[in-house]
Design a protein around this motif. Sequence first.
Motif, PDB file in Angstrom:
ATOM      1  N   TYR A   1       0.834  -1.202   0.000  1.00 51.94           N
ATOM      2  CA  TYR A   1       0.000   0.000   0.000  1.00 51.94           C
ATOM      3  C   TYR A   1       0.869   1.252   0.000  1.00 51.94           C
ATOM      4  N   ARG A   2       1.930   1.226   0.793  1.00 45.64           N
ATOM      5  CA  ARG A   2       2.833   2.378   0.815  1.00 45.64           C
ATOM      6  C   ARG A   2       3.409   2.640  -0.579  1.00 45.64           C
ATOM      7  N   ARG A   3       3.834   1.607  -1.262  1.00 48.75           N
ATOM      8  CA  ARG A   3       4.380   1.773  -2.609  1.00 48.75           C
ATOM      9  C   ARG A   3       3.305   2.229  -3.594  1.00 48.75           C
ATOM     10  N   SER A   4       2.086   1.759  -3.403  1.00 44.94           N
ATOM     11  CA  SER A   4       1.002   2.178  -4.294  1.00 44.94           C
ATOM     12  C   SER A   4       0.666   3.653  -4.128  1.00 44.94           C
ATOM     13  N   ILE A   5       0.629   4.124  -2.897  1.00 47.98           N
ATOM     14  CA  ILE A   5       0.345   5.546  -2.682  1.00 47.98           C
ATOM     15  C   ILE A   5       1.480   6.396  -3.235  1.00 47.98           C
ATOM     16  N   ALA A   6       2.717   5.936  -3.091  1.00 45.58           N
ATOM     17  CA  ALA A   6       3.850   6.654  -3.684  1.00 45.58           C
ATOM     18  C   ALA A   6       3.732   6.671  -5.206  1.00 45.58           C
ATOM     19  N   ARG A   7       3.350   5.534  -5.785  1.00 46.88           N
ATOM     20  CA  ARG A   7       3.173   5.436  -7.230  1.00 46.88           C
ATOM     21  C   ARG A   7       2.056   6.373  -7.696  1.00 46.88           C
ATOM     22  N   LEU A   8       1.001   6.417  -6.925  1.00 45.02           N
ATOM     23  CA  LEU A   8      -0.132   7.283  -7.246  1.00 45.02           C
ATOM     24  C   LEU A   8       0.257   8.755  -7.118  1.00 45.02           C
ATOM     25  N   ALA A   9       1.042   9.086  -6.104  1.00 44.04           N
ATOM     26  CA  ALA A   9       1.496  10.471  -5.924  1.00 44.04           C
ATOM     27  C   ALA A   9       2.402  10.903  -7.071  1.00 44.04           C
ATOM     28  N   ARG A  10       3.288  10.014  -7.522  1.00 47.28           N
ATOM     29  CA  ARG A  10       4.136  10.343  -8.669  1.00 47.28           C
ATOM     30  C   ARG A  10       3.295  10.561  -9.921  1.00 47.28           C
ATOM     31  N   PHE A  11       2.299   9.713 -10.110  1.00 44.58           N
ATOM     32  CA  PHE A  11       1.420   9.860 -11.272  1.00 44.58           C
ATOM     33  C   PHE A  11       0.683  11.190 -11.208  1.00 44.58           C
TER      34      PHE A  11
ATOM     35  N   VAL B   1       2.527  11.832   2.394  1.00 41.09           N
ATOM     36  CA  VAL B   1       3.534  12.317   3.343  1.00 41.09           C
ATOM     37  C   VAL B   1       3.431  11.564   4.667  1.00 41.09           C
ATOM     38  N   ALA B   2       2.199  11.377   5.140  1.00 41.97           N
ATOM     39  CA  ALA B   2       2.005  10.696   6.418  1.00 41.97           C
ATOM     40  C   ALA B   2       2.479   9.249   6.360  1.00 41.97           C
ATOM     41  N   ILE B   3       2.189   8.572   5.256  1.00 42.72           N
ATOM     42  CA  ILE B   3       2.589   7.167   5.132  1.00 42.72           C
ATOM     43  C   ILE B   3       4.109   7.040   5.014  1.00 42.72           C
ATOM     44  N   GLU B   4       4.733   7.950   4.295  1.00 48.44           N
ATOM     45  CA  GLU B   4       6.195   7.898   4.195  1.00 48.44           C
ATOM     46  C   GLU B   4       6.841   8.113   5.554  1.00 48.44           C
ATOM     47  N   GLU B   5       6.230   8.920   6.391  1.00 48.56           N
ATOM     48  CA  GLU B   5       6.761   9.125   7.744  1.00 48.56           C
ATOM     49  C   GLU B   5       6.609   7.861   8.591  1.00 48.56           C
ATOM     50  N   MET B   6       5.539   7.101   8.343  1.00 45.91           N
ATOM     51  CA  MET B   6       5.307   5.868   9.096  1.00 45.91           C
ATOM     52  C   MET B   6       6.228   4.736   8.642  1.00 45.91           C
ATOM     53  N   GLY B   7       6.560   4.698   7.353  1.00 52.57           N
ATOM     54  CA  GLY B   7       7.276   3.555   6.805  1.00 52.57           C
ATOM     55  C   GLY B   7       6.316   2.409   6.541  1.00 52.57           C
ATOM     56  N   ASP B   8       6.848   1.184   6.471  1.00 54.83           N
ATOM     57  CA  ASP B   8       6.015   0.038   6.130  1.00 54.83           C
ATOM     58  C   ASP B   8       5.118  -0.416   7.266  1.00 54.83           C
ATOM     59  N   GLU B   9       5.416   0.006   8.492  1.00 55.63           N
ATOM     60  CA  GLU B   9       4.572  -0.360   9.633  1.00 55.63           C
ATOM     61  C   GLU B   9       3.488   0.698   9.790  1.00 55.63           C
ATOM     62  N   LEU B  10       2.429   0.566   9.019  1.00 56.11           N
ATOM     63  CA  LEU B  10       1.375   1.572   9.033  1.00 56.11           C
ATOM     64  C   LEU B  10       0.535   1.454  10.301  1.00 56.11           C
ATOM     65  N   ALA B  11       0.071   2.598  10.778  1.00 55.33           N
ATOM     66  CA  ALA B  11      -0.765   2.648  11.970  1.00 55.33           C
ATOM     67  C   ALA B  11      -2.054   3.397  11.652  1.00 55.33           C
ATOM     68  N   ARG B  12      -3.088   3.114  12.409  1.00 61.04           N
ATOM     69  CA  ARG B  12      -4.358   3.802  12.210  1.00 61.04           C
ATOM     70  C   ARG B  12      -4.173   5.297  12.443  1.00 61.04           C
ATOM     71  N   ARG B  13      -4.741   6.080  11.542  1.00 64.79           N
ATOM     72  CA  ARG B  13      -4.664   7.523  11.693  1.00 64.79           C
ATOM     73  C   ARG B  13      -5.907   8.149  11.091  1.00 64.79           C
ATOM     74  N   VAL B  14      -6.482   9.092  11.823  1.00 62.50           N
ATOM     75  CA  VAL B  14      -7.678   9.791  11.370  1.00 62.50           C
ATOM     76  C   VAL B  14      -7.265  11.098  10.699  1.00 62.50           C
ATOM     77  N   PHE B  15      -7.644  11.248   9.451  1.00 58.30           N
ATOM     78  CA  PHE B  15      -7.444  12.485   8.698  1.00 58.30           C
ATOM     79  C   PHE B  15      -8.794  13.190   8.565  1.00 58.30           C
ATOM     80  N   ASP B  16      -8.776  14.400   8.062  1.00 58.93           N
ATOM     81  CA  ASP B  16     -10.031  15.146   7.902  1.00 58.93           C
ATOM     82  C   ASP B  16     -11.017  14.424   6.988  1.00 58.93           C
TER      83      ASP B  16
END
Length: 277
Positions: free
Chosen positions: A196-206, A255-270
């Motif tokens: 998922y982290r790589r997919s969001i990075a791929r999506l951000a680059r796109f 940005v938030a996921i890159e800060e977390m790395g591969d160990e993603l944690a639950r986070r509430v965004f707007d």
Amino acid sequence: MHDESLDVRWIHGSPDCALETDPPLQVHAFDKDTYILRQSKCTSFEAPFLYLLFGTDKALLLDTGDSSQRGQLPVRTVVQGILDQWQAIHERPSLELVVAHSHGHGDHVAGDDQFRGQPGTTLVEPGLAEVQSFFGFTRWPEERVSFDLGDRELTLLPIPGHLDDHIGIYDPKTQIFLSGDVFYPGFLYVTDGPAYRRSIARLARFAADHPIRYFLGSHIEMTSAKGLAYRSGTTYQPVEHALELFPQQLSTLHVAIEEMGDELARRVFDDFILQPR
């Protein structure tokens, strides 16, 4: 004539589904070649969105809905009605319908049997091998492929992490990116954190390289209040978040996921909630 618009009040269920009068599928014409369908929450609390895109040679239906609590969801009937009208207006009687999926979870494939084996219809079966074979992916997931509907060339981008066969679809004609269950105003369920982290990075680059007006996903689960979601399973969402998300919101998630790395944690965004499983 249809103007490009998301100024629509989506059907959003009822406090008493026994008294609900909404159709099983709402149809909204974004423009004359782009249709958005929403399943009633009183037939399925998932209330998925389906997308129908027309080119000069083919039409693409993305997803076929969830199982209905009120008998068979008439997805084929509704889609065929749109097809018949479009073909009559454009004098395209031989238009082929391709039925594909954002991914293979049950709430996106339940209507497949209505299309399987039908004339003028190609059903892309869910599953990673089937998706790769039909669309011609050879270096999944680090590859984009094109799929031409006829004067409307779509770009398909692998975005696994929610499910391994998940794809996103970019339409340069409308500048819409169909992001399925990977990015939408709701619970972003993650089953594979590194993917998922790589997919969001791929999506951000796109997104950095292409003009994207809207990200349109498969559900709405957030309320219009920042950071507040509806309870899972609800059949009534009177103050929903808008369907569309924007590139800046994707950037916030990236940005938030890159800060977390591969160990993603639950986070509430707007506008969504990251929910690793």
